[in-house]
Design a protein around this motif. Structure first.
Motif, mmCIF file in Angstrom:
data_model
loop_
_atom_site.group_PDB
_atom_site.id
_atom_site.type_symbol
_atom_site.label_atom_id
_atom_site.label_comp_id
_atom_site.label_asym_id
_atom_site.label_seq_id
_atom_site.Cartn_x
_atom_site.Cartn_y
_atom_site.Cartn_z
ATOM 1 N N ARG A 1 34.570 30.275 -10.186
ATOM 2 C CA ARG A 1 33.722 29.228 -9.996
ATOM 3 C C ARG A 1 32.705 28.943 -10.993
ATOM 4 O O ARG A 1 32.329 29.795 -11.698
ATOM 5 C CB ARG A 1 32.637 29.706 -8.689
ATOM 6 C CG ARG A 1 33.615 30.165 -7.447
ATOM 7 C CD ARG A 1 33.369 29.439 -6.145
ATOM 8 N NE ARG A 1 34.013 29.964 -5.299
ATOM 9 C CZ ARG A 1 34.795 29.351 -4.231
ATOM 10 N NH1 ARG A 1 34.795 28.158 -4.378
ATOM 11 N NH2 ARG A 1 35.590 30.067 -3.391
ATOM 12 N N PRO A 2 32.392 27.493 -11.160
ATOM 13 C CA PRO A 2 31.747 26.894 -12.255
ATOM 14 C C PRO A 2 30.202 27.664 -12.574
ATOM 15 O O PRO A 2 29.884 27.719 -13.540
ATOM 16 C CB PRO A 2 31.725 25.603 -12.084
ATOM 17 C CG PRO A 2 32.730 25.184 -11.311
ATOM 18 C CD PRO A 2 32.894 26.424 -10.326
ATOM 19 N N ASP A 3 29.772 28.225 -11.449
ATOM 20 C CA ASP A 3 28.510 28.797 -11.363
ATOM 21 C C ASP A 3 28.308 29.990 -11.826
ATOM 22 O O ASP A 3 27.188 30.710 -11.741
ATOM 23 C CB ASP A 3 27.433 28.167 -10.215
ATOM 24 C CG ASP A 3 28.333 28.947 -8.946
ATOM 25 O OD1 ASP A 3 29.446 29.066 -8.849
ATOM 26 O OD2 ASP A 3 27.159 28.931 -7.925
ATOM 27 N N ASN A 4 29.684 30.683 -11.953
ATOM 28 C CA ASN A 4 29.562 32.129 -12.014
ATOM 29 C C ASN A 4 29.891 32.503 -13.538
ATOM 30 O O ASN A 4 31.102 32.916 -13.728
ATOM 31 C CB ASN A 4 30.841 32.847 -11.096
ATOM 32 C CG ASN A 4 30.768 34.311 -11.049
ATOM 33 O OD1 ASN A 4 30.085 34.818 -11.904
ATOM 34 N ND2 ASN A 4 31.426 34.991 -9.960
ATOM 35 N N ALA A 5 28.764 32.450 -14.055
ATOM 36 C CA ALA A 5 28.632 32.848 -15.877
ATOM 37 C C ALA A 5 29.415 34.035 -16.176
ATOM 38 O O ALA A 5 30.159 34.388 -17.073
ATOM 39 C CB ALA A 5 27.562 32.175 -16.343
ATOM 40 N N ALA A 6 28.778 35.235 -15.549
ATOM 41 C CA ALA A 6 29.392 36.520 -15.794
ATOM 42 C C ALA A 6 30.880 36.725 -15.491
ATOM 43 O O ALA A 6 31.298 37.308 -16.487
ATOM 44 C CB ALA A 6 28.541 37.366 -14.773
ATOM 45 N N SER A 7 31.230 36.167 -14.451
ATOM 46 C CA SER A 7 32.907 36.189 -14.195
ATOM 47 C C SER A 7 33.613 35.505 -15.376
ATOM 48 O O SER A 7 34.743 35.923 -15.490
ATOM 49 C CB SER A 7 33.052 35.674 -12.695
ATOM 50 O OG SER A 7 34.487 35.997 -12.564
ATOM 51 N N ALA A 8 33.262 34.406 -15.736
ATOM 52 C CA ALA A 8 33.706 33.661 -16.831
ATOM 53 C C ALA A 8 33.797 34.277 -17.990
ATOM 54 O O ALA A 8 34.728 34.348 -18.850
ATOM 55 C CB ALA A 8 32.908 32.431 -16.805
ATOM 56 N N ARG A 9 32.761 35.041 -18.455
ATOM 57 C CA ARG A 9 32.556 35.930 -19.555
ATOM 58 C C ARG A 9 33.474 37.013 -19.745
ATOM 59 O O ARG A 9 34.370 37.387 -20.572
ATOM 60 C CB ARG A 9 31.161 36.494 -19.847
ATOM 61 C CG ARG A 9 30.157 35.354 -20.535
ATOM 62 C CD ARG A 9 28.869 35.950 -20.708
ATOM 63 N NE ARG A 9 28.178 36.740 -19.725
ATOM 64 C CZ ARG A 9 27.368 36.334 -18.759
ATOM 65 N NH1 ARG A 9 26.893 35.087 -18.921
ATOM 66 N NH2 ARG A 9 26.737 37.105 -17.808
ATOM 67 N N VAL A 10 33.732 37.817 -18.371
ATOM 68 C CA VAL A 10 34.838 38.695 -18.386
ATOM 69 C C VAL A 10 36.274 38.067 -18.624
ATOM 70 O O VAL A 10 36.855 38.703 -19.313
ATOM 71 C CB VAL A 10 34.523 39.257 -16.944
ATOM 72 C CG1 VAL A 10 35.825 40.203 -16.620
ATOM 73 C CG2 VAL A 10 33.352 39.942 -16.770
ATOM 74 N N ALA A 11 36.569 37.023 -17.909
ATOM 75 C CA ALA A 11 37.818 36.537 -18.159
ATOM 76 C C ALA A 11 38.184 36.293 -19.505
ATOM 77 O O ALA A 11 39.095 36.329 -19.908
ATOM 78 C CB ALA A 11 37.871 35.098 -17.092
ATOM 79 N N ALA A 12 37.124 35.542 -20.126
ATOM 80 C CA ALA A 12 37.169 35.212 -21.690
ATOM 81 C C ALA A 12 37.474 36.352 -22.379
ATOM 82 O O ALA A 12 38.288 36.466 -23.267
ATOM 83 C CB ALA A 12 36.095 34.334 -22.129
ATOM 84 N N ARG A 13 36.781 37.604 -22.122
ATOM 85 C CA ARG A 13 36.844 38.659 -22.674
ATOM 86 C C ARG A 13 37.987 39.507 -22.626
ATOM 87 O O ARG A 13 38.739 40.059 -23.506
ATOM 88 C CB ARG A 13 35.784 39.628 -22.694
ATOM 89 C CG ARG A 13 34.374 39.189 -23.233
ATOM 90 C CD ARG A 13 33.181 40.215 -22.794
ATOM 91 N NE ARG A 13 31.934 39.803 -23.182
ATOM 92 C CZ ARG A 13 30.730 40.021 -22.527
ATOM 93 N NH1 ARG A 13 30.815 40.273 -21.301
ATOM 94 N NH2 ARG A 13 29.719 39.360 -22.878
ATOM 95 N N ALA A 14 38.612 39.434 -21.451
ATOM 96 C CA ALA A 14 40.167 40.033 -21.222
ATOM 97 C C ALA A 14 40.984 39.118 -21.697
ATOM 98 O O ALA A 14 42.130 39.674 -21.842
ATOM 99 C CB ALA A 14 40.204 39.908 -19.504
ATOM 100 N N GLY A 15 41.126 37.946 -22.122
ATOM 101 C CA GLY A 15 42.116 37.336 -22.834
ATOM 102 C C GLY A 15 42.597 35.979 -21.854
ATOM 103 O O GLY A 15 43.500 35.638 -22.014
#
Length: 157
Positions: free
Chosen positions: A143-157
């Motif tokens: 979800r666009p407002d879930n910044a923490a989840s977006a960071r996890v996804a980006a770090r996981a590749g």
């Protein structure tokens, strides 16, 4: 980060042990999925009753039975005398725009937030997918407002 070891049933990272869920995990599934903080960005995922958790477990088990992979239960490898479940992380095969993709999922107990559990688990799951099911692209619907989840996804590749 240390060496990762995995097969379909269990993934091991430096700090985490992740294994296929069993019916013994239903109470942990219920506890984490009934916490409004854990489901704040996906309130439709909240579970009201233990029966709801049993049904969710059955869907997870069916995915494992059909595809040979799914969601794993996350625990610490060391220093976790209680053996508490920290959350769940894994992959669900789904169709998106006419293509089969692997949707990366993670839901972590709020008590484990901020300790990079989600990032470590998601990174192990992505590495497993690249090694064992490389024919399927991996996505993470965030979800666009879930910044923490977006960071996890980006770090996981």
């Amino acid at each position: 980060m240390g060496e990762q070891r995995f097969d379909n049933e269990q993934l091991l990272t430096e700090r985490l042990s992740m294994r296929r869920p069993t019916s013994a995990d239903i109470d942990a599934i219920h506890a984490i999925h009934r916490d409004p903080r854990a489901c704040a960005h996906n309130p439709s995922d909240m579970l009201a009753t233990r029966r709801d958790a049993e049904n969710l477990y059955r869907r997870w088990a069916a995915h494992w039975q059909h595809h040979g992979f799914g969601y794993w239960v996350i625990r610490r490898r060391r220093g976790n005398r209680s053996g508490a479940v920290l959350g769940f992380c894994g992959l669900k095969l789904m169709r998106l725009n006419g293509h089969e993709v692997l949707n990366l999922f993670y839901r972590i107990a709020p008590s484990a937030w901020g300790d990079r559990v989600a990032t470590e688990a998601a990174t192990a799951v992505v590495a497993w997918a690249i090694a064992y099911v490389p024919e399927h692209p991996i996505i993470a619907r965030v979800r666009p407002d879930n910044a923490a989840s977006a960071r996890v996804a980006a770090r996981a590749g």
